[in-house]
Motif scaffolding. Structure first.
Motif, short mmCIF file in Angstrom:
data_model
loop_
_atom_site.label_atom_id
_atom_site.label_comp_id
_atom_site.label_asym_id
_atom_site.label_seq_id
_atom_site.Cartn_x
_atom_site.Cartn_y
_atom_site.Cartn_z
N LEU A 59 0.83 -1.20 0.00
CA LEU A 59 0.00 0.00 0.00
C LEU A 59 0.86 1.26 0.00
CD1 LEU A 59 -2.89 -0.86 2.51
CD2 LEU A 59 -2.93 -0.96 0.00
N GLN A 60 1.97 1.20 0.72
CA GLN A 60 2.88 2.35 0.74
C GLN A 60 3.51 2.58 -0.63
OE1 GLN A 60 5.30 1.00 4.10
NE2 GLN A 60 4.51 2.68 5.36
N ALA A 63 0.80 4.07 -2.80
CA ALA A 63 0.62 5.48 -2.42
C ALA A 63 1.70 6.35 -3.04
CB ALA A 63 0.62 5.61 -0.90
N LEU A 70 -1.14 7.36 2.73
CA LEU A 70 -1.72 6.20 3.39
C LEU A 70 -2.04 6.55 4.84
CD1 LEU A 70 -2.46 3.17 3.59
CD2 LEU A 70 -0.04 2.70 4.05
#
Length: 297
Positions: A59-60, A63, A70
């Motif tokens: 997810l990072q 992002a 995030l």
């Protein structure tokens, strides 16, 4: 009897208020947000969340690719069995929500849903309020009462408390999604006006920091235009036709609703006498863009 003195506790947001620092043009710069529901207390860093570390890392990375932020979020509907994952596209003013069990969460590939032409996007506004005291104690002290007041408000607007959105010294910080409208120095008594403005598709200018999709300079241009034209519509927009940088600042020719205007903004670095955050070790400087002239072109 032993006498004890009163220990001074520094709050960066209180210092900023005392300094009368202008909050306009100070919104953190992002094109979107990834919001991950997290039932446990917020950690200081996202990587310390009680979620699969490889999933957090993915997810990072996403992002970073999307120039997004995030955040961990939660509200009264958060539980320990299911989880919401929300992608907010502030450029497109829309968001999509995925729901999963915690056991299946790590298998989600958010980018697939973002790129899916059949994805269901929503546009109804909701709020995120930073309450992460482990990042800065001002966020918890000032943010949590604002979050709870919105959560229990008669207007029943959706709201989450979250990890850090940016701007410790402007706490309480609230972001109106999906446009990415940043509000700062929000107190409980400001909530009614902010929610009322949102309902009327306006911004509440006294607490307005700016749009996250614009740079600090362009946020400053926007705020100067809003003040001069007294236009506080959410849909307010402008185009920059000419931009010239000089030694002391910038000259612009802009178009708003078919009318052309000229304005000059001076770039000023201001020595700040206090700590910029509660955890800072020394005072710093702040950079502001100040309106010097404005006229119809």
């Amino acid at each position: 009897m032993k006498k004890t003195g009163t220990r001074h506790v520094f709050f960066c947001s209180a210092a900023s208020r005392y300094f009368k620092e202008d909050i306009h043009g100070s919104a953190a710069n992002y094109n979107g947000f990834i919001l991950l529901e997290h039932s446990d207390p917020f950690p200081e860093k996202i990587s310390q969340a009680h979620v699969d570390p490889l999933f957090i890392a993915s997810l990072q990375e996403l992002a970073k690719q999307k120039k997004a932020k995030l955040l961990l979020i939660r509200n009264r509907k958060t539980d320990f069995k299911t989880c919401r994952l929300i992608y907010v596209d502030c450029i497109g003013h829309r968001y999509l929500t995925l729901r999963s069990t915690l056991a299946d969460l790590a298998a989600i590939r958010l980018e697939f849903y973002i790129n899916n032409p059949d994805a269901i996007w929503e546009t109804d506004p909701f709020f995120v309020v930073c309450t992460n005291g482990k990042k800065d104690k001002c966020c918890a002290k000032f943010g949590f009462p604002v979050f709870k007041f919105i959560e229990n408000h008669d207007k029943a607007v959706s709201v989450f408390e979250s990890t850090h959105v940016g701007g410790d010294r402007f706490a309480a910080n609230a972001v109106c999604m999906p446009k990415g409208i940043y509000y700062g120095r929000v107190m409980v008594e400001d909530v009614d006006a902010i929610l009322e403005a949102t309902e009327r598709e306006l911004i509440h200018y006294p607490n307005y920091r700016g749009l996250c999709t614009r740079s600090f300079l362009y946020q400053s241009v926007e705020c100067c235009l809003r003040e001069q034209l007294q236009d506080f519509s959410v849909s307010f927009d402008f185009t920059i036709d000419e931009q010239t940088e000089g030694e002391e600042g910038y000259d612009f020719r802009v178009t708003v609703n078919g009318e052309s205007y000229q304005l000059r903004l001076l770039k000023k670095v201001i020595p700040y006498p206090y700590y910029l955050t509660c955890k800072s070790q020394k005072p710093g400087n702040i950079t502001k863009y100040l309106l010097q002239s404005f006229s119809k072109a």
